[in-house]
Write a protein that holds these residues in place. Structure first.
Motif, mmCIF file in Angstrom:
data_model
loop_
_atom_site.group_PDB
_atom_site.id
_atom_site.type_symbol
_atom_site.label_atom_id
_atom_site.label_comp_id
_atom_site.label_asym_id
_atom_site.label_seq_id
_atom_site.Cartn_x
_atom_site.Cartn_y
_atom_site.Cartn_z
ATOM 1 N N ASN A 343 50.244 -95.276 25.446
ATOM 2 C CA ASN A 343 50.976 -94.020 25.230
ATOM 3 C C ASN A 343 50.191 -92.816 25.270
ATOM 4 N N PHE A 347 55.765 -88.755 29.363
ATOM 5 C CA PHE A 347 56.925 -89.208 30.196
ATOM 6 C C PHE A 347 57.968 -88.397 30.718
ATOM 7 N N PRO A 350 57.625 -90.177 34.338
ATOM 8 C CA PRO A 350 57.287 -91.653 34.554
ATOM 9 C C PRO A 350 57.300 -92.265 35.719
ATOM 10 N N TYR A 352 58.600 -95.726 37.855
ATOM 11 C CA TYR A 352 59.648 -96.621 37.452
ATOM 12 C C TYR A 352 59.981 -97.233 38.681
ATOM 13 N N CYS A 376 61.269 -99.092 33.097
ATOM 14 C CA CYS A 376 60.074 -97.906 33.184
ATOM 15 C C CYS A 376 59.197 -99.010 32.294
ATOM 16 N N SER A 378 56.421 -99.279 29.906
ATOM 17 C CA SER A 378 56.295 -98.538 28.640
ATOM 18 C C SER A 378 55.313 -99.091 27.728
ATOM 19 N N TRP A 387 61.205 -94.821 19.147
ATOM 20 C CA TRP A 387 61.895 -94.616 20.557
ATOM 21 C C TRP A 387 63.281 -93.765 20.307
ATOM 22 N N ARG A 390 64.504 -91.992 23.656
ATOM 23 C CA ARG A 390 64.560 -92.860 24.866
ATOM 24 C C ARG A 390 65.578 -92.068 25.743
ATOM 25 N N SER A 420 65.559 -99.986 24.653
ATOM 26 C CA SER A 420 64.254 -99.528 24.419
ATOM 27 C C SER A 420 63.217 -100.774 23.884
#
Length: 495
Positions: A343, A347, A350, A352, A376, A378, A387, A390, A420
């Motif tokens: 983290n 994002f 992002p 993906y 994605c 994560s 989240w 999201r 999520s």
């Protein structure tokens, strides 16, 4: 032996494959499953007239399914679709989209502007990774290990020329093979299939480049990936295997070194002679068996695979600019890959993966529509416990994909579902939302990975995530073979 009663907790692919192997030997098998249907992460989402592969959308090493079918004496219950091209890669800031073929001449044409002498370099890389695969697959991957000396003995049988791969990453190995960042990025994506990044995946896993590019390629299933589950479930029921859904295991009763029963959330006790757990082998030991070695604080210090943020879109219209499998990367690959799982990156843009399952299976969408799946990679819930953003992240991805694919997806969406890491944790008891269980570093593979035979309870075994040999669909099929072998060997010793 055939009268032994076996309970398998978890109807993921590992549980189903193990049940098939044991039922084919005449055992009385019962499967308990938390979810409302079989499959675990290999599942299907149906909504608004669309179908989506919930998790896995393709696989390699199809010959592991050949072994399963042949060893159980059944006809092949599903039909593979071999993918060619394998996938596309779009790197932000580069006009060209790379289309990755197994055909080496077609592949070389993709890199002629970026990597001098690409064909010769790729041939050398594949020759090296082929040798690595052939020298390790039967010594390390297809084996149980009874002790650390046994494991170390097998490692000593691997030719010394591969030793340097134990001390560097997949990315470093690719840097030794290719000069351009573009080639390194594209062929490092296989590291993400293991739920990690090429910067923290050992170089020994570069053998997967050989598997994907030369040995076997990638496959889908006619009718969708969930056909694997539906077909195995049908065969198992014909063999008398009993299924109980909406049954979550929350406790265990054991005496001395024997597991007597497992307990579900309603308080019901399920007794058997032998138990096989198709839940995460590490977190089960900690959360259900309360082992200090696998306490939450200890588990949190281990390396876990990525958590999935998944988006399922029903699209009105056709998406001819997209292939079946597509990767969308930014231009800050090193920074993003090194930081995303902890983290430490934004994002806003992002990276993906995009799958259009209706390309190969038109029945996944109404006529004139497409089903679209976006994954994605994560951080898990240790690093990002909240989240609530999201929807915002999903919208960032949809807008970025619209820009890069040439479609205004916002105007085409008729169905949307966002899951999520919190959802994935809840649905399938994935530790902290980790999508594929324990990661693969040198301290978490082989003997150092949680064993498929419990260290304290003599009639308890594990299959699938976080046990040997590793994660992913083909590895799960191998895991079922190794676990079944353990069970049969133990029973034979008693007789």
């Amino acid at each position: 032996m055939s009268q032994k009663k076996i309970i398998i907790a978890g109807a993921g692919l590992g549980g189903l494959a193990t049940a098939l192997r044991l039922a084919s030997k005449g055992f009385d098998v019962t499967i308990l499953e938390k979810h409302h249907q079989a499959g675990g992460r290999l599942n299907m989402l149906e909504k608004d007239g669309f179908k989506f592969d919930l998790g896995p959308t393709f696989f390699s090493m199809s010959y592991e399914f050949d072994e399963l079918v042949q060893s159980c004496g059944i006809d092949y219950p599903f039909e593979f679709i071999e993918l060619e091209p394998l996938f596309t890669v779009n790197i932000d800031g580069i006009d060209q989209t790379f289309t990755i073929y197994k055909d080496l001449d077609k592949l070389s044409a993709q890199f002629e502007l970026f990597e001098p002498d690409f064909k010769a370099k790729m041939e050398a890389h594949l020759l090296k990774t082929e040798s690595l695969y052939n020298d390790t697959v039967n010594r390390i991957v297809h084996r149980n290990f009874n002790s650390l000396p046994d494991y170390l003995l097998q490692i000593t049988k691997v030719p010394l020329k591969h030793t340097p791969l134990l001390f560097k990453t997949m990315w470093k190995e690719l840097c030794d093979s290719f000069e351009s960042k573009e080639a390194r990025m594209v062929f490092s994506l296989v590291g993400f299939f293991l739920g990690a990044t090429p910067f923290d995946t050992p170089a020994v896993f570069s053998l997967l480049n050989y598997v994907e590019m030369k040995h076997d390629g990638y496959h889908n299933v006619k009718g969708g990936m969930y056909k694997i589950v539906e077909s195995l479930e049908k065969i198992l029921k014909e063999k008398g295997v009993k299924f109980h859904y909406n049954t979550e295991i929350t406790g265990a009763v054991y005496e001395n070194s024997t597991l007597k029963s497992i307990t579900d959330s309603s308080g019901k006790h399920w007794d058997a002679d032998i138990f096989v757990i198709n839940a995460d082998a590490a977190s089960f030991r900690g959360q259900i068996l309360k082992r200090p070695k696998y306490s939450e604080s200890k588990l949190n210090k281990k390396k876990w695979t990525m958590a999935p943020l998944t988006i399922y879109l029903g699209i009105k219209g056709k998406l001819d600019n997209l292939q079946h499998h597509n990767y969308f990367l930014g231009n800050n690959f090193d920074e993003y890959a090194k930081g995303v799982f902890k983290n430490r990156v934004s994002f806003q843009k992002p990276y993906y993966y995009v799958n259009v399952p209706s390309k190969n299976n038109p029945e996944y969408a109404p006529e004139g529509h497409e089903s679209l799946f976006i994954l994605c990679p994560s951080p898990d819930l240790r690093f990002k416990p909240d989240w609530n953003d999201r929807e915002e992240i999903a919208q960032n991805i949809i807008e970025d994909l619209s820009r890069r694919s040439g479609y205004n997806l916002n105007e085409m969406i008729v169905s949307k579902t966002i899951l999520s890491p919190e959802h994935w944790e809840s649905m399938f008891n994935l530790y902290k939302g980790s999508g594929l269980g324990l990661a693969h570093d040198m301290n978490q593979i082989g003997w150092f990975r949680p064993s498929n035979k419990d260290e304290e309870l003599k009639n308890l075994y594990y299959v699938g995530a976080s046990t040997i040999p590793g994660t992913g669909l083909p590895m799960t099929v191998i895991s079922s073979k190794l676990t079944t072998t353990r069970v049969l060997e133990d029973l034979n010793q008693k007789h």
